[in-house]
Design a protein around this motif. Structure first.
Motif, PDB file in Angstrom:
ATOM      1  N   ILE A 105     -28.503   1.101  37.476  1.00 29.32           N
ATOM      2  CA  ILE A 105     -29.360   1.762  38.468  1.00 29.32           C
ATOM      3  C   ILE A 105     -29.532   3.241  38.101  1.00 29.32           C
ATOM      4  O   ILE A 105     -30.595   3.824  38.286  1.00 29.32           O
ATOM      5  CB  ILE A 105     -28.771   1.590  39.891  1.00 29.32           C
ATOM      6  CG1 ILE A 105     -28.826   0.118  40.310  1.00 29.32           C
ATOM      7  CG2 ILE A 105     -29.516   2.454  40.911  1.00 29.32           C
ATOM      8  CD1 ILE A 105     -27.936  -0.240  41.499  1.00 29.32           C
ATOM      9  N   ALA A 106     -28.461   3.829  37.563  1.00 28.86           N
ATOM     10  CA  ALA A 106     -28.515   5.238  37.143  1.00 28.86           C
ATOM     11  C   ALA A 106     -29.293   5.412  35.837  1.00 28.86           C
ATOM     12  O   ALA A 106     -29.501   6.533  35.387  1.00 28.86           O
ATOM     13  CB  ALA A 106     -27.098   5.790  37.001  1.00 28.86           C
ATOM     14  N   GLY A 107     -29.650   4.289  35.199  1.00 28.26           N
ATOM     15  CA  GLY A 107     -30.351   4.364  33.910  1.00 28.26           C
ATOM     16  C   GLY A 107     -29.481   4.995  32.841  1.00 28.26           C
ATOM     17  O   GLY A 107     -29.969   5.727  31.972  1.00 28.26           O
ATOM     18  N   ALA A 108     -28.186   4.705  32.902  1.00 29.16           N
ATOM     19  CA  ALA A 108     -27.231   5.401  32.024  1.00 29.16           C
ATOM     20  C   ALA A 108     -27.481   5.105  30.546  1.00 29.16           C
ATOM     21  O   ALA A 108     -27.663   3.954  30.152  1.00 29.16           O
ATOM     22  CB  ALA A 108     -25.804   5.002  32.397  1.00 29.16           C
ATOM     23  N   ARG A 109     -27.477   6.162  29.749  1.00 30.54           N
ATOM     24  CA  ARG A 109     -27.518   6.054  28.281  1.00 30.54           C
ATOM     25  C   ARG A 109     -26.219   6.573  27.675  1.00 30.54           C
ATOM     26  O   ARG A 109     -25.883   6.251  26.557  1.00 30.54           O
ATOM     27  CB  ARG A 109     -28.695   6.848  27.713  1.00 30.54           C
ATOM     28  CG  ARG A 109     -30.031   6.515  28.356  1.00 30.54           C
ATOM     29  CD  ARG A 109     -31.177   7.189  27.630  1.00 30.54           C
ATOM     30  NE  ARG A 109     -31.340   6.622  26.297  1.00 30.54           N
ATOM     31  CZ  ARG A 109     -32.021   5.503  26.045  1.00 30.54           C
ATOM     32  NH1 ARG A 109     -32.609   4.848  27.023  1.00 30.54           N
ATOM     33  NH2 ARG A 109     -32.115   5.048  24.811  1.00 30.54           N
ATOM     34  N   VAL A 126     -22.985   8.869  33.555  1.00 32.17           N
ATOM     35  CA  VAL A 126     -21.976   8.261  34.429  1.00 32.17           C
ATOM     36  C   VAL A 126     -20.599   8.629  33.892  1.00 32.17           C
ATOM     37  O   VAL A 126     -20.361   8.550  32.678  1.00 32.17           O
ATOM     38  CB  VAL A 126     -22.100   6.709  34.468  1.00 32.17           C
ATOM     39  CG1 VAL A 126     -20.932   6.089  35.234  1.00 32.17           C
ATOM     40  CG2 VAL A 126     -23.422   6.278  35.094  1.00 32.17           C
ATOM     41  N   VAL A 127     -19.711   9.048  34.775  1.00 32.80           N
ATOM     42  CA  VAL A 127     -18.297   9.260  34.425  1.00 32.80           C
ATOM     43  C   VAL A 127     -17.475   8.335  35.311  1.00 32.80           C
ATOM     44  O   VAL A 127     -17.670   8.312  36.539  1.00 32.80           O
ATOM     45  CB  VAL A 127     -17.864  10.722  34.663  1.00 32.80           C
ATOM     46  CG1 VAL A 127     -16.373  10.903  34.343  1.00 32.80           C
ATOM     47  CG2 VAL A 127     -18.703  11.681  33.819  1.00 32.80           C
ATOM     48  N   PHE A 128     -16.578   7.563  34.707  1.00 32.31           N
ATOM     49  CA  PHE A 128     -15.697   6.675  35.474  1.00 32.31           C
ATOM     50  C   PHE A 128     -14.255   7.109  35.243  1.00 32.31           C
ATOM     51  O   PHE A 128     -13.766   7.083  34.110  1.00 32.31           O
ATOM     52  CB  PHE A 128     -15.890   5.213  35.043  1.00 32.31           C
ATOM     53  CG  PHE A 128     -14.949   4.242  35.733  1.00 32.31           C
ATOM     54  CD1 PHE A 128     -14.808   4.242  37.119  1.00 32.31           C
ATOM     55  CD2 PHE A 128     -14.205   3.326  35.003  1.00 32.31           C
ATOM     56  CE1 PHE A 128     -13.945   3.350  37.757  1.00 32.31           C
ATOM     57  CE2 PHE A 128     -13.341   2.430  35.632  1.00 32.31           C
ATOM     58  CZ  PHE A 128     -13.210   2.446  37.009  1.00 32.31           C
ATOM     59  N   ILE A 129     -13.588   7.517  36.314  1.00 31.30           N
ATOM     60  CA  ILE A 129     -12.200   7.990  36.243  1.00 31.30           C
ATOM     61  C   ILE A 129     -11.274   6.871  36.704  1.00 31.30           C
ATOM     62  O   ILE A 129     -11.394   6.372  37.830  1.00 31.30           O
ATOM     63  CB  ILE A 129     -12.012   9.239  37.146  1.00 31.30           C
ATOM     64  CG1 ILE A 129     -12.985  10.356  36.736  1.00 31.30           C
ATOM     65  CG2 ILE A 129     -10.559   9.720  37.089  1.00 31.30           C
ATOM     66  CD1 ILE A 129     -13.033  11.533  37.727  1.00 31.30           C
ATOM     67  N   ASP A 130     -10.347   6.464  35.841  1.00 40.08           N
ATOM     68  CA  ASP A 130      -9.402   5.384  36.182  1.00 40.08           C
ATOM     69  C   ASP A 130      -8.146   5.544  35.317  1.00 40.08           C
ATOM     70  O   ASP A 130      -7.788   4.645  34.565  1.00 40.08           O
ATOM     71  CB  ASP A 130     -10.073   4.019  35.948  1.00 40.08           C
ATOM     72  CG  ASP A 130      -9.252   2.872  36.501  1.00 40.08           C
ATOM     73  OD1 ASP A 130      -8.300   3.126  37.266  1.00 40.08           O
ATOM     74  OD2 ASP A 130      -9.571   1.715  36.173  1.00 40.08           O
TER      75      ASP A 130
END
Ligand code: DHB
Ligand code: MG
Length: 215
Positions: free
Chosen positions: A59-63, A139-143
């Motif tokens: 949805i964010a159109g992440a590249r 997009v940044v995913f913190i885990d």
């Protein structure tokens, strides 16, 4: 404490959603089995959370995606498969052993060419990215380690652009009580540059995914 009946009802709902929304994929399912076989801690995201991350990235159109905390690469499979063929995901991991398991899992799914795994303490890799002027991420995913979350958020803000998404797993563990998480949630929701929501993720335990958009 949830009763056994309440716990079963939660798991039934999670499974109902999974059966409807998560197609069977041999490479994704093998990745979870391989992580168990390699004795990795069983703290990966659920299939439903994976599908949610995948949809958010699309949805964010992440590249370009940045993941902080690779583990066995299960969330990486979900996120990298949301990228166009020329997209890139950089994943930061402190353990060479975890990285070895993840590389194999990503390779089996044909996604390794899109993924750049950097094995080092995440804050060192992040500081180096800021220093070299790394192109911002969509997009940044913190885990990763929960104590590091407040610092990871600061780095995420420096490595994103208006419209980017900052996502974080485990923000409701024990009601968000862990010191790092509590501070992270305050920083995230109190930052005027972000609009945020925390989504409960209900499985064996109640936990949460933070979703924030950079203004
Ligand atoms: C745990 C779960 C997670 O998703 C994580 O990132 C770290 C720890 C846990 O259940 O302990
Ligand atoms: Mg997690």
């Amino acid at each position: 404490m949830a009763t056994a009946g309440e716990l079963q009802a939660r798991l039934d709902i999670d499974l109902y959603i999974q059966e409807l929304c998560v197609p069977h994929d041999a490479t994704f399912e093998q990745a979870l089995r391989d992580a168990v076989a390699a004795n990795l801690p069983e703290i990966h995201i659920s299939p439903n959370e994976g599908k949610l991350l995948h949809l958010l990235a699309k949805i964010a159109g992440a590249r370009r995606i940045l993941e902080i905390g690779l583990l066995g690469g299960y969330s990486t499979l979900w996120l990298a498969s949301a990228l166009p063929a020329d997209g890139e995901l950089i994943s930061l991991e402190i353990s060479e052993e975890f990285a070895r398991v993840a590389r194999k899992n990503l390779d089996r799914a044909g996604l390794l060419p899109r993924v750049d795994i950097r094995v080092a303490p995440a804050q060192e890799s992040l500081a180096a990215m800021v220093r070299v002027g790394e192109e911002p991420f969509d997009v940044v995913f913190i885990d990763a380690d929960k104590e590091g979350y407040p610092a990871y958020l600061d780095f995420a803000l420096r490595l994103t652009h208006p419209g980017s998404l900052i996502l974080a797993d485990n923000v409701l563990r024990d009601g968000g009580a862990a010191p790092g998480i509590k501070e992270f949630n305050q920083k995230l929701t109190g930052n005027p540059r972000l609009e945020a929501i925390i989504l409960p993720i209900i499985r064996h335990k109640v936990d949460g995914l933070a979703i924030a958009r950079v203004l």
